[in-house]
Write an enzyme that holds these catalytic residues in place. Structure first.
Site, mmCIF file in Angstrom:
data_model
loop_
_atom_site.group_PDB
_atom_site.id
_atom_site.type_symbol
_atom_site.label_atom_id
_atom_site.label_comp_id
_atom_site.label_asym_id
_atom_site.label_seq_id
_atom_site.Cartn_x
_atom_site.Cartn_y
_atom_site.Cartn_z
ATOM 1 N N PRO A 94 13.310 84.619 -45.707
ATOM 2 C CA PRO A 94 13.150 86.060 -45.473
ATOM 3 C C PRO A 94 12.131 86.703 -46.429
ATOM 4 O O PRO A 94 11.614 87.781 -46.150
ATOM 5 C CB PRO A 94 14.556 86.636 -45.716
ATOM 6 C CG PRO A 94 15.486 85.478 -45.576
ATOM 7 C CD PRO A 94 14.711 84.258 -45.989
ATOM 8 N N GLU A 121 22.895 80.573 -49.166
ATOM 9 C CA GLU A 121 22.334 81.852 -49.597
ATOM 10 C C GLU A 121 20.868 81.725 -49.998
ATOM 11 O O GLU A 121 20.212 82.725 -50.264
ATOM 12 C CB GLU A 121 23.143 82.425 -50.763
ATOM 13 C CG GLU A 121 24.527 82.916 -50.351
ATOM 14 C CD GLU A 121 24.496 83.966 -49.242
ATOM 15 O OE1 GLU A 121 23.777 84.958 -49.389
ATOM 16 O OE2 GLU A 121 25.199 83.769 -48.228
ATOM 17 N N ARG A 159 1.010 74.945 -29.531
ATOM 18 C CA ARG A 159 0.420 75.339 -28.246
ATOM 19 C C ARG A 159 -1.056 75.716 -28.400
ATOM 20 O O ARG A 159 -1.773 75.823 -27.405
ATOM 21 C CB ARG A 159 1.220 76.455 -27.582
ATOM 22 C CG ARG A 159 1.232 77.750 -28.344
ATOM 23 C CD ARG A 159 2.130 78.766 -27.676
ATOM 24 N NE ARG A 159 1.582 79.245 -26.411
ATOM 25 C CZ ARG A 159 0.521 80.024 -26.305
ATOM 26 N NH1 ARG A 159 -0.133 80.396 -27.395
ATOM 27 N NH2 ARG A 159 0.097 80.435 -25.139
ATOM 28 N N ASP A 174 -3.984 84.869 -23.954
ATOM 29 C CA ASP A 174 -2.694 85.480 -24.209
ATOM 30 C C ASP A 174 -2.769 86.780 -24.970
ATOM 31 O O ASP A 174 -3.690 87.022 -25.725
ATOM 32 C CB ASP A 174 -1.816 84.512 -25.003
ATOM 33 C CG ASP A 174 -1.354 83.377 -24.148
ATOM 34 O OD1 ASP A 174 -1.095 83.628 -22.972
ATOM 35 O OD2 ASP A 174 -1.275 82.255 -24.666
HETATM 36 C C1 JFT Z 1 17.405 82.687 -43.726
HETATM 37 C C2 JFT Z 1 15.622 83.664 -42.403
HETATM 38 C C3 JFT Z 1 14.373 83.949 -41.847
HETATM 39 C C4 JFT Z 1 13.156 83.290 -41.905
HETATM 40 C C5 JFT Z 1 15.725 80.672 -44.720
HETATM 41 C C6 JFT Z 1 17.805 80.156 -46.145
HETATM 42 C C7 JFT Z 1 19.043 80.723 -46.192
HETATM 43 C C8 JFT Z 1 20.205 82.554 -45.036
HETATM 44 C C9 JFT Z 1 20.032 83.903 -45.730
HETATM 45 C C10 JFT Z 1 20.248 85.072 -45.048
HETATM 46 C C11 JFT Z 1 20.043 86.294 -45.718
HETATM 47 C C12 JFT Z 1 19.632 86.285 -47.019
HETATM 48 C C13 JFT Z 1 19.601 83.960 -47.018
HETATM 49 C C14 JFT Z 1 17.860 81.805 -44.665
HETATM 50 C C15 JFT Z 1 16.081 82.588 -43.286
HETATM 51 C C16 JFT Z 1 14.516 85.140 -41.146
HETATM 52 C C17 JFT Z 1 15.251 81.569 -43.750
HETATM 53 C C18 JFT Z 1 17.029 80.811 -45.174
HETATM 54 N N1 JFT Z 1 19.066 81.711 -45.296
HETATM 55 N N2 JFT Z 1 19.398 85.139 -47.664
HETATM 56 N N3 JFT Z 1 16.413 84.665 -42.006
HETATM 57 N N4 JFT Z 1 15.738 85.523 -41.259
HETATM 58 N N5 JFT Z 1 13.591 85.825 -40.447
HETATM 59 N N6 JFT Z 1 12.149 82.789 -41.896
HETATM 60 CL CL1 JFT Z 1 17.282 78.924 -47.187
#
Ligand code: JFT
Length: 261
Positions: A94, A121, A159, A174
Site C-alpha cells: 500500500p 500486517e 499484454r 486501448d
Molecule cells: C496489502 C495491498 C495493496 C497493494 C501488500 C502486505 C500485507 C495487508 C495490509 C493491509 C493494510 C495495511 C497491510 C498488504 C497490500 C493494495 C500489499 C501487503 N498487506 N497493511 N493492499 N492494498 N492496493 N499493492 Cl505485505
C-alpha cells in the site's frame, strides 16, 4: 520476459495463468512465470515466515531472512548475460507508487521481473530498504496481501509484450494509452429490446463515424474523469466543441421533459 513471484500462497497463481491469453503466451514461450514458495527458504521445523512486531501492535510481520534468501536464490537462477542490469525487485505494498499504464509500459521493457507478495500486517522494513528496488500499489483500497496486486501488474505488463495479444496494434488502441476513456461500442442486433444502436454507426460514413467517436471520447472523459483531460493532448478547441455540444444536448432534453408540478 521471465517473471519470478515470491509468495506464501503459490497456488493462488495457478488459475489466472491457465487460461486464454496468458496460457497461450506461456505455451508459446513468450513469457514464463515462476512462482516460488517463501516457506521453502526457511530452516526451522515449522517453516516460520512471520513474527511479532517490535514495539508491539496488532498482527504479525514477515521475517526478513526467508525473503532475502528467496530473492537471492531466485536471482541466482535467472540466466543473465555478463554486464546485464540486475532485474528490478518489486514489492507490492500500500506504500508503493500508484500503478498505472505508464508504469506498466516501463516494466514491459525488462527481460526479468521479481515480484514479492507479502501478507499479514506487512514486511520487515529492512527488506524494503536493502532488497527491494521498487514499491508498487495498485490503488487506494485495502487488500489482505500482495498476491492479487501482483497478478494485476503481471496482466497489465505482459499484454504489452510483442505477440501476446492476437493483433499487434490492439494494445495501442486501448483507453489509458492515449490517456482518455474509450468510445461506446455496439454489435448486432441493430435494435435490442427497443434500444437502437446510434444511427451514425450504421451510416457507413467513416469520416462521420470517426468524428462521433472522437466527440464521445472527449465527452465521456470530461464527464467521468476530467483529470485525465488536463494531462492529455486534447486541444482547447476540441474541448469547447464538446462542451457546447453537451450543453446543447442538455438544453434540448430539458425542453422535452414533462413540466414539473
Ligand atoms: C496489502 C495491498 C495493496 C497493494 C501488500 C502486505 C500485507 C495487508 C495490509 C493491509 C493494510 C495495511 C497491510 C498488504 C497490500 C493494495 C500489499 C501487503 N498487506 N497493511 N493492499 N492494498 N492496493 N499493492 Cl505485505
Amino acid at each position: 520476459m521471465r517473471i519470478d513471484v515470491l509468495t506464501i500462497f503459490p497456488q493462488m497463481f495457478d488459475v489466472p495463468f491457465s487460461f486464454g491469453i496468458f496460457k497461450r503466451a506461456i505455451d508459446q514461450n513468450l513469457i514464463s512465470i515462476n512462482v516460488h514458495n517463501i516457506r521453502d527458504y526457511t530452516h526451522d521445523k515449522h517453516h516460520t515466515v512471520d513474527d511479532y512486531p517490535y514495539g508491539g501492535g496488532p498482527g504479525m510481520i514477515f521475517k526478513p531472512e526467508p525473503v532475502f534468501e528467496a530473492v537471492e536464490a531466485v536471482k541466482a537462477r535467472i540466466p543473465r548475460e555478463s554486464g546485464a542490469a540486475e532485474p528490478p525487485v518489486i514489492l507490492l505494498t500500500p506504500q508503493g507508487r500508484l500503478f498505472n499504464q505508464q508504469i506498466a509500459m516501463e516494466l514491459s521493457e525488462y527481460r526479468n521481473l521479481v515480484l514479492i507478495c507479502g501478507h499479514y500486517e506487512g514486511i520487515d522494513e529492512r527488506v524494503v530498504e536493502h532488497l527491494v528496488t521498487d514499491e508498487i500499489s495498485i490503488g487506494d483500497y485495502v487488500l489482505t496481501g500482495g498476491e492479487l496486486p501482483a497478478m494485476v501488474v503481471i496482466d497489465a505488463v505482459i499484454r504489452l509484450l510483442p505477440g501476446v495479444l492476437g493483433s499487434e496494434d490492439s494494445a495501442q488502441e486501448d483507453s489509458h494509452v492515449n490517456g482518455l476513456l474509450e468510445y461506446p461500442q455496439y454489435t448486432r442486433p441493430a435494435v435490442f429490446r427497443g434500444w437502437p444502436v446510434p444511427e451514425v454507426l450504421l451510416s457507413g460514413n467513416h469520416a462521420q463515424i470517426a468524428r462521433w467517436r472522437r466527440q464521445q471520447i472527449i465527452q465521456r472523459t470530461l464527464e467521468r474523469r476530467p483529470e485525465l483531460i488536463d494531462k492529455s493532448k486534447v486541444s482547447q478547441e476540441e474541448k469547447q466543441m464538446v462542451e457546447q455540444f453537451t450543453a446543447l444536448d442538455k438544453a434540448k432534453s430539458s425542453l422535452n421533459k414533462e413540466p414539473e408540478e
